[in-house]
Scaffold this motif. Structure first.
Motif, PDB file in Angstrom:
ATOM      1  N   SER A   1      36.223  39.207  44.097  1.00 47.36           N
ATOM      2  CA  SER A   1      36.992  40.200  44.853  1.00 47.36           C
ATOM      3  C   SER A   1      38.302  39.627  45.358  1.00 47.36           C
ATOM      4  O   SER A   1      39.370  40.209  45.156  1.00 47.36           O
ATOM      5  N   THR A   2      38.212  38.491  46.028  1.00 50.74           N
ATOM      6  CA  THR A   2      39.390  37.891  46.658  1.00 50.74           C
ATOM      7  C   THR A   2      39.444  36.396  46.349  1.00 50.74           C
ATOM      8  O   THR A   2      39.193  35.562  47.216  1.00 50.74           O
ATOM      9  N   PRO A   3      39.773  36.047  45.112  1.00 47.00           N
ATOM     10  CA  PRO A   3      39.869  34.619  44.782  1.00 47.00           C
ATOM     11  C   PRO A   3      41.067  33.989  45.492  1.00 47.00           C
ATOM     12  O   PRO A   3      42.021  34.679  45.873  1.00 47.00           O
ATOM     13  N   ARG A   4      41.025  32.681  45.649  1.00 48.18           N
ATOM     14  CA  ARG A   4      42.117  31.968  46.317  1.00 48.18           C
ATOM     15  C   ARG A   4      43.437  32.198  45.579  1.00 48.18           C
ATOM     16  O   ARG A   4      44.473  32.422  46.193  1.00 48.18           O
ATOM     17  N   SER A   5      43.385  32.133  44.254  1.00 47.38           N
ATOM     18  CA  SER A   5      44.583  32.387  43.449  1.00 47.38           C
ATOM     19  C   SER A   5      44.253  33.487  42.432  1.00 47.38           C
ATOM     20  O   SER A   5      43.666  33.209  41.383  1.00 47.38           O
ATOM     21  N   PRO A   6      44.636  34.713  42.716  1.00 44.46           N
ATOM     22  CA  PRO A   6      44.347  35.814  41.785  1.00 44.46           C
ATOM     23  C   PRO A   6      44.943  35.596  40.399  1.00 44.46           C
ATOM     24  O   PRO A   6      44.324  35.945  39.388  1.00 44.46           O
ATOM     25  N   GLU A   7      46.124  34.984  40.337  1.00 42.80           N
ATOM     26  CA  GLU A   7      46.762  34.733  39.041  1.00 42.80           C
ATOM     27  C   GLU A   7      45.918  33.773  38.203  1.00 42.80           C
ATOM     28  O   GLU A   7      45.720  33.993  37.005  1.00 42.80           O
ATOM     29  N   ASN A   8      45.421  32.700  38.826  1.00 42.04           N
ATOM     30  CA  ASN A   8      44.583  31.740  38.103  1.00 42.04           C
ATOM     31  C   ASN A   8      43.256  32.363  37.693  1.00 42.04           C
ATOM     32  O   ASN A   8      42.750  32.096  36.606  1.00 42.04           O
ATOM     33  N   HIS A   9      42.689  33.178  38.559  1.00 43.88           N
ATOM     34  CA  HIS A   9      41.419  33.831  38.233  1.00 43.88           C
ATOM     35  C   HIS A   9      41.610  34.792  37.058  1.00 43.88           C
ATOM     36  O   HIS A   9      40.792  34.823  36.133  1.00 43.88           O
ATOM     37  N   ALA A  10      42.699  35.550  37.071  1.00 44.83           N
ATOM     38  CA  ALA A  10      42.995  36.465  35.959  1.00 44.83           C
ATOM     39  C   ALA A  10      43.177  35.686  34.660  1.00 44.83           C
ATOM     40  O   ALA A  10      42.662  36.082  33.604  1.00 44.83           O
TER      41      ALA A  10
END
Length: 92
Positions: free
Chosen positions: A56-65
């Motif tokens: 839901s709320t990863p530390r770095s959304p760009e890296n998670h994507a």
């Protein structure tokens, strides 16, 4: 019903997974949802890449994507399918 993640980068990665025939289930435990490989066979790295959590709320959304896209791209079933589709035709 469209699946919509609140983060635009992660949502784009989910759309990419859907375009590659991955299944998405929203909810379940501490994650926003899960991605399921369409191939899901025994050759698939012991199931390591067959199911992936979408946070839901990863530390770095760009890296998670980016990681979600990498899971889709590195899928053994997809790689086998890509090799089959790019093999040259043999004339008889």
């Amino acid at each position: 019903m469209a699946i919509k993640h609140p983060n635009k980068e992660i949502n784009a990665a989910i759309e990419y997974a859907l375009s590659e025939q991955w299944k998405i289930k929203v909810g379940g435990g501490h994650c926003w949802g899960k991605m399921y490989c369409p191939f899901n066979d025994e050759e698939c790295r012991c199931g390591e890449f067959c199911v992936t959590s979408i946070w839901s709320t990863p530390r770095s959304p760009e890296n998670h994507a980016r990681a979600l896209r990498r899971v889709v791209d590195k899928c053994v079933g997809k790689m086998d399918e890509d090799v089959t589709n790019t093999m040259p035709k043999v004339k008889k």
